[in-house]
Design a protein around this motif. Structure first.
Motif, PDB file in Angstrom:
ATOM      1  N   PHE A  54       0.865  -1.175   0.000  1.00  0.00           N
ATOM      2  CA  PHE A  54       0.000   0.000   0.000  1.00  0.00           C
ATOM      3  C   PHE A  54       0.909   1.234   0.000  1.00  0.00           C
ATOM      4  O   PHE A  54       1.098   1.871   1.041  1.00  0.00           O
ATOM      5  CB  PHE A  54      -0.896   0.006   1.239  1.00  0.00           C
ATOM      6  CG  PHE A  54      -1.986  -1.027   1.250  1.00  0.00           C
ATOM      7  CD1 PHE A  54      -3.322  -0.658   1.113  1.00  0.00           C
ATOM      8  CD2 PHE A  54      -1.689  -2.378   1.394  1.00  0.00           C
ATOM      9  CE1 PHE A  54      -4.329  -1.613   1.128  1.00  0.00           C
ATOM     10  CE2 PHE A  54      -2.699  -3.343   1.408  1.00  0.00           C
ATOM     11  CZ  PHE A  54      -4.020  -2.956   1.267  1.00  0.00           C
ATOM     12  N   PRO A  55       1.484   1.586  -1.153  1.00  0.00           N
ATOM     13  CA  PRO A  55       2.402   2.738  -1.193  1.00  0.00           C
ATOM     14  C   PRO A  55       1.738   4.007  -0.658  1.00  0.00           C
ATOM     15  O   PRO A  55       0.547   4.249  -0.890  1.00  0.00           O
ATOM     16  CB  PRO A  55       2.723   2.870  -2.683  1.00  0.00           C
ATOM     17  CG  PRO A  55       2.482   1.496  -3.245  1.00  0.00           C
ATOM     18  CD  PRO A  55       1.317   0.959  -2.467  1.00  0.00           C
ATOM     19  N   ALA A  56       2.522   4.804   0.058  1.00  0.00           N
ATOM     20  CA  ALA A  56       2.002   6.034   0.662  1.00  0.00           C
ATOM     21  C   ALA A  56       2.889   7.213   0.296  1.00  0.00           C
ATOM     22  O   ALA A  56       4.100   7.065   0.076  1.00  0.00           O
ATOM     23  CB  ALA A  56       1.919   5.888   2.174  1.00  0.00           C
ATOM     24  N   THR A  57       2.261   8.395   0.222  1.00  0.00           N
ATOM     25  CA  THR A  57       2.998   9.633  -0.043  1.00  0.00           C
ATOM     26  C   THR A  57       2.680  10.627   1.063  1.00  0.00           C
ATOM     27  O   THR A  57       1.514  10.900   1.349  1.00  0.00           O
ATOM     28  CB  THR A  57       2.605  10.236  -1.405  1.00  0.00           C
ATOM     29  OG1 THR A  57       2.816   9.262  -2.432  1.00  0.00           O
ATOM     30  CG2 THR A  57       3.449  11.459  -1.702  1.00  0.00           C
ATOM     31  N   GLN A  58       3.729  11.147   1.691  1.00  0.00           N
ATOM     32  CA  GLN A  58       3.589  12.058   2.834  1.00  0.00           C
ATOM     33  C   GLN A  58       4.082  13.449   2.420  1.00  0.00           C
ATOM     34  O   GLN A  58       5.211  13.607   1.961  1.00  0.00           O
ATOM     35  CB  GLN A  58       4.403  11.524   4.012  1.00  0.00           C
ATOM     36  CG  GLN A  58       4.320  12.317   5.293  1.00  0.00           C
ATOM     37  CD  GLN A  58       5.079  11.621   6.424  1.00  0.00           C
ATOM     38  OE1 GLN A  58       5.866  10.699   6.203  1.00  0.00           O
ATOM     39  NE2 GLN A  58       4.841  12.046   7.652  1.00  0.00           N
ATOM     40  N   THR A  59       3.225  14.458   2.593  1.00  0.00           N
ATOM     41  CA  THR A  59       3.577  15.822   2.199  1.00  0.00           C
ATOM     42  C   THR A  59       3.654  16.723   3.428  1.00  0.00           C
ATOM     43  O   THR A  59       2.742  16.710   4.270  1.00  0.00           O
ATOM     44  CB  THR A  59       2.540  16.394   1.203  1.00  0.00           C
ATOM     45  OG1 THR A  59       2.452  15.530   0.064  1.00  0.00           O
ATOM     46  CG2 THR A  59       2.939  17.782   0.754  1.00  0.00           C
ATOM     47  N   TYR A  60       4.750  17.505   3.504  1.00  0.00           N
ATOM     48  CA  TYR A  60       4.970  18.417   4.634  1.00  0.00           C
ATOM     49  C   TYR A  60       4.593  19.848   4.246  1.00  0.00           C
ATOM     50  O   TYR A  60       4.518  20.192   3.059  1.00  0.00           O
ATOM     51  CB  TYR A  60       6.436  18.375   5.072  1.00  0.00           C
ATOM     52  CG  TYR A  60       6.837  17.062   5.716  1.00  0.00           C
ATOM     53  CD1 TYR A  60       6.764  16.891   7.098  1.00  0.00           C
ATOM     54  CD2 TYR A  60       7.280  15.994   4.949  1.00  0.00           C
ATOM     55  CE1 TYR A  60       7.139  15.697   7.700  1.00  0.00           C
ATOM     56  CE2 TYR A  60       7.654  14.792   5.532  1.00  0.00           C
ATOM     57  CZ  TYR A  60       7.576  14.646   6.910  1.00  0.00           C
ATOM     58  OH  TYR A  60       7.939  13.459   7.491  1.00  0.00           O
ATOM     59  N   ASP A  61       4.361  20.668   5.271  1.00  0.00           N
ATOM     60  CA  ASP A  61       3.947  22.054   5.000  1.00  0.00           C
ATOM     61  C   ASP A  61       5.089  22.945   4.520  1.00  0.00           C
ATOM     62  O   ASP A  61       4.865  24.116   4.194  1.00  0.00           O
ATOM     63  CB  ASP A  61       3.255  22.670   6.221  1.00  0.00           C
ATOM     64  CG  ASP A  61       4.084  22.591   7.486  1.00  0.00           C
ATOM     65  OD1 ASP A  61       5.289  22.254   7.402  1.00  0.00           O
ATOM     66  OD2 ASP A  61       3.538  22.848   8.584  1.00  0.00           O
ATOM     67  N   ASP A  62       6.309  22.417   4.457  1.00  0.00           N
ATOM     68  CA  ASP A  62       7.413  23.179   3.855  1.00  0.00           C
ATOM     69  C   ASP A  62       7.645  22.767   2.399  1.00  0.00           C
ATOM     70  O   ASP A  62       8.613  23.194   1.771  1.00  0.00           O
ATOM     71  CB  ASP A  62       8.702  23.007   4.671  1.00  0.00           C
ATOM     72  CG  ASP A  62       9.208  21.578   4.686  1.00  0.00           C
ATOM     73  OD1 ASP A  62       8.507  20.689   4.139  1.00  0.00           O
ATOM     74  OD2 ASP A  62      10.297  21.331   5.239  1.00  0.00           O
ATOM     75  N   GLY A  63       6.746  21.915   1.871  1.00  0.00           N
ATOM     76  CA  GLY A  63       6.846  21.506   0.476  1.00  0.00           C
ATOM     77  C   GLY A  63       7.528  20.174   0.253  1.00  0.00           C
ATOM     78  O   GLY A  63       7.475  19.627  -0.860  1.00  0.00           O
ATOM     79  N   GLU A  64       8.156  19.604   1.265  1.00  0.00           N
ATOM     80  CA  GLU A  64       8.836  18.315   1.082  1.00  0.00           C
ATOM     81  C   GLU A  64       7.808  17.203   0.881  1.00  0.00           C
ATOM     82  O   GLU A  64       6.785  17.142   1.564  1.00  0.00           O
ATOM     83  CB  GLU A  64       9.701  17.991   2.305  1.00  0.00           C
ATOM     84  CG  GLU A  64      10.459  16.674   2.156  1.00  0.00           C
ATOM     85  CD  GLU A  64      11.255  16.306   3.392  1.00  0.00           C
ATOM     86  OE1 GLU A  64      11.967  15.295   3.360  1.00  0.00           O
ATOM     87  OE2 GLU A  64      11.138  17.024   4.412  1.00  0.00           O
ATOM     88  N   VAL A  65       8.093  16.301  -0.062  1.00  0.00           N
ATOM     89  CA  VAL A  65       7.225  15.164  -0.349  1.00  0.00           C
ATOM     90  C   VAL A  65       8.053  13.888  -0.212  1.00  0.00           C
ATOM     91  O   VAL A  65       9.113  13.757  -0.836  1.00  0.00           O
ATOM     92  CB  VAL A  65       6.623  15.244  -1.769  1.00  0.00           C
ATOM     93  CG1 VAL A  65       5.762  14.024  -2.053  1.00  0.00           C
ATOM     94  CG2 VAL A  65       5.801  16.521  -1.931  1.00  0.00           C
ATOM     95  N   VAL A  66       7.574  12.959   0.613  1.00  0.00           N
ATOM     96  CA  VAL A  66       8.278  11.698   0.843  1.00  0.00           C
ATOM     97  C   VAL A  66       7.401  10.553   0.359  1.00  0.00           C
ATOM     98  O   VAL A  66       6.253  10.424   0.788  1.00  0.00           O
ATOM     99  CB  VAL A  66       8.615  11.508   2.339  1.00  0.00           C
ATOM    100  CG1 VAL A  66       9.322  10.175   2.552  1.00  0.00           C
ATOM    101  CG2 VAL A  66       9.479  12.659   2.836  1.00  0.00           C
ATOM    102  N   ALA A  67       7.953   9.734  -0.537  1.00  0.00           N
ATOM    103  CA  ALA A  67       7.217   8.584  -1.074  1.00  0.00           C
ATOM    104  C   ALA A  67       7.661   7.310  -0.354  1.00  0.00           C
ATOM    105  O   ALA A  67       8.841   6.947  -0.383  1.00  0.00           O
ATOM    106  CB  ALA A  67       7.470   8.458  -2.574  1.00  0.00           C
TER     107      ALA A  67
END
Length: 244
Positions: free
Chosen positions: A143-156
């Motif tokens: 179940f791949p997930a993508t996490q987005t931070y409020d500083d613009g960083e995106v972690v897959a």
């Protein structure tokens, strides 16, 4: 001398443990599914656990992809205060057979977005619940997930696990589906539970019978004492009359 040696050894061991915790911390702070094991054919409530890894930014968006090759017929999202959930459905080019169901479309992703002023802050985590089912046949599902931070960083979080190897840096959440027990196994477990219950009842009955026997013996003994005391009283009265 011995005391100093022990002290140095204790400090060395403590330093090694602290270093191990520091090194292992980030590796264990990835997005996961809980529980990560369930039974084929069942309906399950899975929880997407999202730790915040940044020291300065907060998580404001989480996207979870569901298996496409083995779509799940029923997917329902539990409301989460402060977050809105968007469910994406995909229509298949051709109907897909899943168990005894024929699916023309299915939920393929869920996206949670934080409302203004809401986030998962540093040193925090949050959980998002989803009801899914019936689960596919036994196997390992990503179940791949993508996490987005409020500083613009995106972690897959999308890397596949490696059997017998080192855990990847950004592993995808995994759900392990195991086969349901056969009917004869279920009946065997039920028979064992029934037998155990009967043994417990028999033991309790035996213990109760022993208590009843003890009570009866005590009653007879007390009755004998009362009769003996009464006999002594009659004898004493007769002796007084004779002397008179």
């Amino acid at each position: 001398m011995i005391t100093r040696t022990l002290a140095r050894a204790g400090l060395a061991a403590g330093g090694a443990l602290a270093l191990k915790l520091v090194l292992s911390g980030p590796a264990s702070a990835h997005v996961t599914i809980r529980p990560d094991v369930d039974t084929a054919g069942s309906y399950a409530k899975i929880t997407v656990r999202v730790p915040n890894e940044s020291d300065t930014a907060g998580t404001v968006r989480v996207e979870l992809d569901l298996p496409v090759d083995t779509p799940i017929p029923s997917v329902r999202v539990q409301p989460h205060a402060g977050w809105t959930a968007e469910v994406t459905r995909t229509r298949f080019p051709e109907p897909v057979q899943v168990g005894d169901r024929t699916l023309e479309e299915a939920v393929t992703s869920i996206t949670w977005t934080a409302e203004p002023g809401v986030r998962i802050g540093p040193d925090e985590f949050d959980e998002f619940a989803v009801s899914v089912g019936p689960l596919p046949e036994a196997g390992t599902y990503l179940f791949p997930a993508t996490q987005t931070y409020d500083d613009g960083e995106v972690v897959a979080w999308a890397e596949e696990p490696v059997e017998g190897g080192k855990e990847p840096e950004r592993p995808a959440p995994v759900l392990e589906v195991v086969a349901a027990p056969a009917e004869d196994e279920v009946e065997t477990v039920a028979d064992e539970q029934t037998a155990a219950s009967e043994d417990d009842d028999a033991a309790a009955s035996a213990a109760s019978g022993g208590d009843d026997s003890d009570d009866l013996a005590r009653g007879i003994g007390i009755g004998g004492l009362v009769v003996g005391a009464a006999g002594l009283g009659v004898g004493a009265a007769a002796l007084r009359r004779r002397n008179a």
